[in-house]
Write an enzyme that holds these catalytic residues in place. Structure first.
Site, mmCIF file in Angstrom:
data_model
loop_
_atom_site.group_PDB
_atom_site.id
_atom_site.type_symbol
_atom_site.label_atom_id
_atom_site.label_comp_id
_atom_site.label_asym_id
_atom_site.label_seq_id
_atom_site.Cartn_x
_atom_site.Cartn_y
_atom_site.Cartn_z
ATOM 1 N N LYS A 18 22.150 15.271 79.520
ATOM 2 C CA LYS A 18 23.198 15.209 80.550
ATOM 3 C C LYS A 18 22.999 14.016 81.460
ATOM 4 C CE LYS A 18 20.317 16.593 83.995
ATOM 5 N NZ LYS A 18 19.982 15.795 85.205
ATOM 6 N N ILE A 105 12.173 11.590 77.555
ATOM 7 C CA ILE A 105 11.286 12.558 78.190
ATOM 8 C C ILE A 105 11.077 12.174 79.652
ATOM 9 C CG2 ILE A 105 8.940 13.495 78.186
ATOM 10 C CD1 ILE A 105 8.918 12.941 75.132
ATOM 11 N N ALA A 106 11.168 13.167 80.540
ATOM 12 C CA ALA A 106 10.982 12.948 81.986
ATOM 13 C C ALA A 106 11.866 11.819 82.480
ATOM 14 C CB ALA A 106 9.512 12.668 82.307
ATOM 15 N N GLY A 107 13.105 11.781 81.973
ATOM 16 C CA GLY A 107 14.014 10.697 82.310
ATOM 17 C C GLY A 107 15.173 11.096 83.183
ATOM 18 N N MET A 109 17.404 13.360 82.367
ATOM 19 C CA MET A 109 18.560 13.654 81.517
ATOM 20 C C MET A 109 18.521 15.051 80.905
ATOM 21 S SD MET A 109 19.460 10.067 79.650
ATOM 22 C CE MET A 109 21.020 10.796 79.096
ATOM 23 N N GLY A 110 17.582 15.875 81.343
ATOM 24 C CA GLY A 110 17.588 17.274 80.943
ATOM 25 C C GLY A 110 17.154 17.541 79.520
ATOM 26 N N GLY A 111 16.240 16.733 78.986
ATOM 27 C CA GLY A 111 15.791 16.959 77.616
ATOM 28 C C GLY A 111 15.075 18.282 77.433
ATOM 29 N N GLY A 112 14.172 18.608 78.347
ATOM 30 C CA GLY A 112 13.475 19.889 78.251
ATOM 31 C C GLY A 112 14.421 21.061 78.395
ATOM 32 N N ASP A 146 18.842 23.276 85.054
ATOM 33 C CA ASP A 146 19.725 22.538 84.152
ATOM 34 C C ASP A 146 19.967 23.241 82.823
ATOM 35 O OD1 ASP A 146 19.959 20.500 86.015
ATOM 36 O OD2 ASP A 146 18.364 19.285 85.135
#
Length: 312
Positions: A18, A105-107, A109-112, A146
């Site tokens: 996102k 990762i840890a960007g 953008m809600g990857g986790g 998120d």
């Protein structure tokens, strides 16, 4: 968001990353958290989760990005999602998860969160636990602010911690070019820097809103599908503290705007910088220019669907 009514032997689910096209952060609450008002847009970077039956709970990672620093233990968000679904439904048995990651990762953008959303949906299908959409959204909210949006996708307004969603109309397709940093920024550190800034300058700035809201101009621009309108109203209260912690992001923002971006914004708590382009050709030109400056760059579009089953 869909799930199957019968159990399967293996399931492939996908959920998007996102961009926060607007993020307003309220005052620090007594519980140490902040209420927010954000306009989310799901974009075409995906996390693919492959779930197979197992006696225990385990996860492995692959994909287009370096995943070597990710934990595979019980505190991994995807493992927590699977355990939460099992516990809440009384399911006995576990799952092995293989996650192909394309969201930085840890960007910011809600990857986790996308991992958790796809895992909830995959395990619900794998185990035949038949949770409703609202039940999955509620479980997602227990895991992180998120996660519900990664389940829902599209474009939405998030309030509270960001997990109370209401859909927002977005016409057409927006073109984004994402500059990916080689480092992460701690979300708690960014919020902490925001609080310190507000405390230091309490006499000079308006107090933070107790009940933050998304500016009506953002909603109008999304409804119109007009990137020029949206560029004028991109907003992130966390951008200034993120730039303070990672000053190099300011140079990235300047470089993008010098090379044709309508506007740039730090996504969430950063450090990914999202540039809005007027059309596909402009996005491609910007991608080439930023790549020539030796930045890691990804092009994406939005909005896209939320978590869904691919096979299973």
């Amino acid at each position: 968001m869909t799930s199957a009514a019968t159990s399967s032997d293996a399931v492939h689910a996908r959920a998007p990353g996102k961009i926060n096209v607007s993020l307003t952060v309220g005052a620090l609450q007594e519980d140490g958290y902040h209420d927010v008002a954000t306009a989310y847009q799901a974009v075409s970077l995906y996390e693919d989760v492959y779930a197979t039956r197992s006696d225990g709970f385990s996860v492995e990672f692959g994909g287009s990005i370096d995943t070597s620093r990710l934990t595979t233990g019980g505190d991994n968000l995807a493992i927590r999602a699977a355990r939460l679904l099992a516990r809440s439904t009384g399911h006995r048995g576990g799952v092995h998860l293989r996650i192909e990651k394309d969201v930085p990762i840890a960007g910011g953008m809600g990857g986790g969160s996308a991992d958790a959303a796809a895992t909830l949906l995959a395990c619900d299908t794998l185990w035949g636990t038949e949770r409703t959409r609202d039940q999955l959204l509620a479980l997602g909210a227990e895991l992180g602010a998120d996660v519900p949006f990664a389940l829902a996708g599209g474009t939405a307004i998030g309030t509270g911690r960001g997990d109370r969603l209401s859909p927002a109309l977005a016409k057409g397709t927006f073109q984004w070019v994402l500059a990916i940093a080689e480092f992460g920024v701690s979300t708690p550190d960014v919020y902490g820097e925001l609080d310190k800034h507000r405390e230091r300058h309490a006499q000079d700035i308006f107090p933070a809103q107790q009940i933050p809201q998304v500016d009506s101009g953002v909603l109008q621009a999304l409804r119109a599908g007009d990137p020029h309108m949206l560029a004028e109203v991109l907003h992130n209260d966390l951008q200034a503290p993120a730039l303070h912690l990672a000053p190099g992001l300011g140079e990235v923002l300047q470089l993008g705007e010098e090379n044709g971006a309508l506007a740039g914004i730090v996504s969430g708590s950063g450090p990914t910088v999202a540039f809005l382009a007027s059309d596909l050709d402009s996005a491609l030109e910007l991608q080439i220019a930023l790549s020539a400056a030796r930045l890691q760059v990804i092009r994406a579009t939005g909005p896209v669907h939320g978590a869904r089953i691919i096979t299973g």
